[in-house]
Write an enzyme that holds these catalytic residues in place. Sequence first.
Site, PDB file in Angstrom:
ATOM      1  N   SER A 124     -46.460  21.575   9.441  1.00 54.75           N
ATOM      2  CA  SER A 124     -47.570  21.429   8.494  1.00 54.75           C
ATOM      3  C   SER A 124     -48.087  22.788   8.051  1.00 54.75           C
ATOM      4  O   SER A 124     -48.386  23.001   6.866  1.00 54.75           O
ATOM      5  CB  SER A 124     -48.706  20.622   9.141  1.00 54.75           C
ATOM      6  OG  SER A 124     -48.253  19.357   9.558  1.00 54.75           O
ATOM      7  N   ASP A 169     -48.368  18.641  22.303  1.00 55.28           N
ATOM      8  CA  ASP A 169     -47.264  19.282  23.033  1.00 55.28           C
ATOM      9  C   ASP A 169     -47.559  20.718  23.445  1.00 55.28           C
ATOM     10  O   ASP A 169     -46.840  21.279  24.275  1.00 55.28           O
ATOM     11  CB  ASP A 169     -45.990  19.278  22.182  1.00 55.28           C
ATOM     12  CG  ASP A 169     -45.431  17.876  21.981  1.00 55.28           C
ATOM     13  OD1 ASP A 169     -45.710  17.009  22.827  1.00 55.28           O
ATOM     14  OD2 ASP A 169     -44.728  17.652  20.985  1.00 55.28           O
TER      15      ASP A 169
END
Length: 822
Positions: A124, A169
Amino acid sequence: MAKPESKKIFFENLSGAGKAIAVLTSGGDAQGMNAAVRAVVRMGLYVGAKVYFIHEGYQGMVDGGENIEEASWESVSSMLQVGGTVIGSARCKEFRSHEGRLKAALNLVQQGITNLCVIGGDGSLTGANLFREEWSGLLAELVEQGSIEADAVSKYSALHIVGMVGSIDNDFCGTDMTIGTDSALHRIIEVVDAIMTTAQSHQRTFVLEVMGRHCGYLALVSALACGADWVLIPEMPPEDGWEDKMCQKLSATRSRGTRLNIIIVAEGAIDRHGKPITSGIVKDNRAGMKRLNILIVAEGAIDRSNRPITTDYIKDLVVKCLGFDTRVTILGHVQRGGTPSAFDRILASRMGVEAVLALLETTANTPACVVSLCGNQSVRLPLMECVQMTQEVQRAMDGKRFEEAVKLRGRSFENNLKTYKLLAHRKPESELPTSNFNVAVLNVGAPAAGMNAAVRSAVRVGISEGHKMFAVSDGFEGFYKGQIREIKWADVGGWTGQGGSLLGTKRTLPAKHVDKIAEQMREHNINALLIVGGFEAFLSLLELLTARGKYDEFCVPMVMVPATVSNNVPGSDLSIGADTALNAITATCDRIKQSASGTKRRVFIIETMGGYCGYLASVGGLAAGADAAYIFEEPFDIKDLQANVEHLTEKMKTSIQRGLVLRNENCNENYTTDFIYQLYSEEGRGVFDSRKNVLGHMQQGGAPSPFDRNFGTKISAKAMQWVTKKLVETFRHDEGRVFANTEDSCCLLGMRRRALVFQPVVQLKGETDFVHRIPKEQWWLKLRPLMKILAKYKTSYDVSDSGQLEHVVRNRPKESDASVAM
């Protein structure tokens, strides 16, 4: 040298007038994204800018229309505690094309938006940077098409980008923690703690698969937090023959009579040959052995040949080799869900405010930046430097340069891995060094969640370094009574998830019993002390330091690890236990506020612990979305109370129906919780009613948070390695004894900004307010204006630590780096 004056920005000088800021969330969702959106919106409005939501990420930017919506102060109310992202997130193939980005540019220009705050992962953020680089060309193209006027090119000449990393993550280089990671760890540990109770009943092995297709952070840190027997992650595939070693480890653990084993596997784990490792491999039928084995597998674990390692493979392996009754649990998207932790709310709020400040200070030549966390400091880093290093990690893994991949992940990841190896795998007695030193460990002060993890770490590191470890029960009271016993490796198994203090802890100081304590030191030949505790532990070290003049028994290395929910120990920005207490406060405040849903307007007055230290009230207030927090460090009077009531009265005239006020227990001897409750009740009559709640000792109880488990584990391991170093340095071979009487042999190990630092306790005396048992300077006071700004108060904001664009520090591999660097 004169201390530089803090640079403060005042409300009148924080000008975003004429600017339009848009915020979007993109890619996978993460808990805490809503807190970041809330902070961007409110800080943007606070400085006078227009702020827009872009719904559904880049897809909403491309589609335009109702997807781009102007935000108001009230539109982000009651979203702080909500998981996921309320403005939506979607993966957008169209934005990857030039035509898609052209549509997005048109939609932004039509709203006058030239400032973007993007919350997402590396994909992104890379897309946002490409959009920024193409911006002028896109506008020129729109002019040619007749979609916009020619003067729009000069008016909207530059697109400014600031990123915040939202990813469970924690796979983005340049930041210690990403938004959502801590909450995901909470979900994992909640599941592991629950599984342990049933697994112990049935003498089973458990293999857990957690997310992390390309990054093993969740698997590694959850393994540290629960004391897993084995962990498999993508960055460090196991060596050939790992199956036999793992089965030997499980069998040996059971043979010692312990009742708990854990295996954690990353989602995409493979071995060194690329063979998949899945959570379905491992079992042993031997009776009378350890009753529970749990294996945690990271989503992307591999072996050294890049073969995926699946949970099913692991289950089958255990069953075949050992005959253990084995179960597999795949956590899946439960890790993304649920309410954000206190840590994620605070992190996201700080990053959101910092992102707006960064946008206000950008120029046409300023590169796109990402707001990151280093230690407990927020920093700005060039976005593409971080993205490129993140991509380097994957290239290193693809090229089977696994040691380099671990280094590139950063010092935090590398330290977690080294600490795990140190604590999880016991060396055979024949391989242990023989130091002939005796080290005592004790808890002093009030109990704090995470103390047991710290003791476990100290004991196991000490044994690994060849020392004989002794546990002292009930602090110095137990010390002078002779409640001292040798403690073995297996004795501390399963301690990481236990709350309170299993050793027992008391507030008793040593001065009155120093002669008896010296006698016990002599009787047990104690060569070093490691104390885990709060302010009383700090006072104890000062008393023992003074006693060195009379008793040679105290001329030994002594170190303290701070552990107290109050977070009031000088020399350390954070203490073990404070994060667990913050989560207890935040969760309780959420429930209390929810209790008023659908009722008339209501304000809650909540009393927190902390003695004279306002850390819990202030930082808990920021995490819970409080309107005010009264603390001792920031004196207040009746006029301030009246101003807060008037502020809440105005707030209640809008759609906002709930208010929250926190009060530190010792903030003022006259303005008690009852007084403030009665004042709010009277002055708010006809507009809102009031309720009060004293949280009390529930803030000290419960299982430790993942942060406290890992912080306690790592800081205690570092303290014990310091003890080993000092024992070697101060051992007098001619006398056959340890003799340490210098200031630097009696230290406190604390976190200072971005590093863990050993500080002689005598040097900390000048930094301490002994009357009120707090440090004279406390870093978290800089966070208080954030809470006030987000509650719509006009205030000044200290930005002395902000505004500097730093560069990514590359942690390159070294040939002989075997230390546990923290």
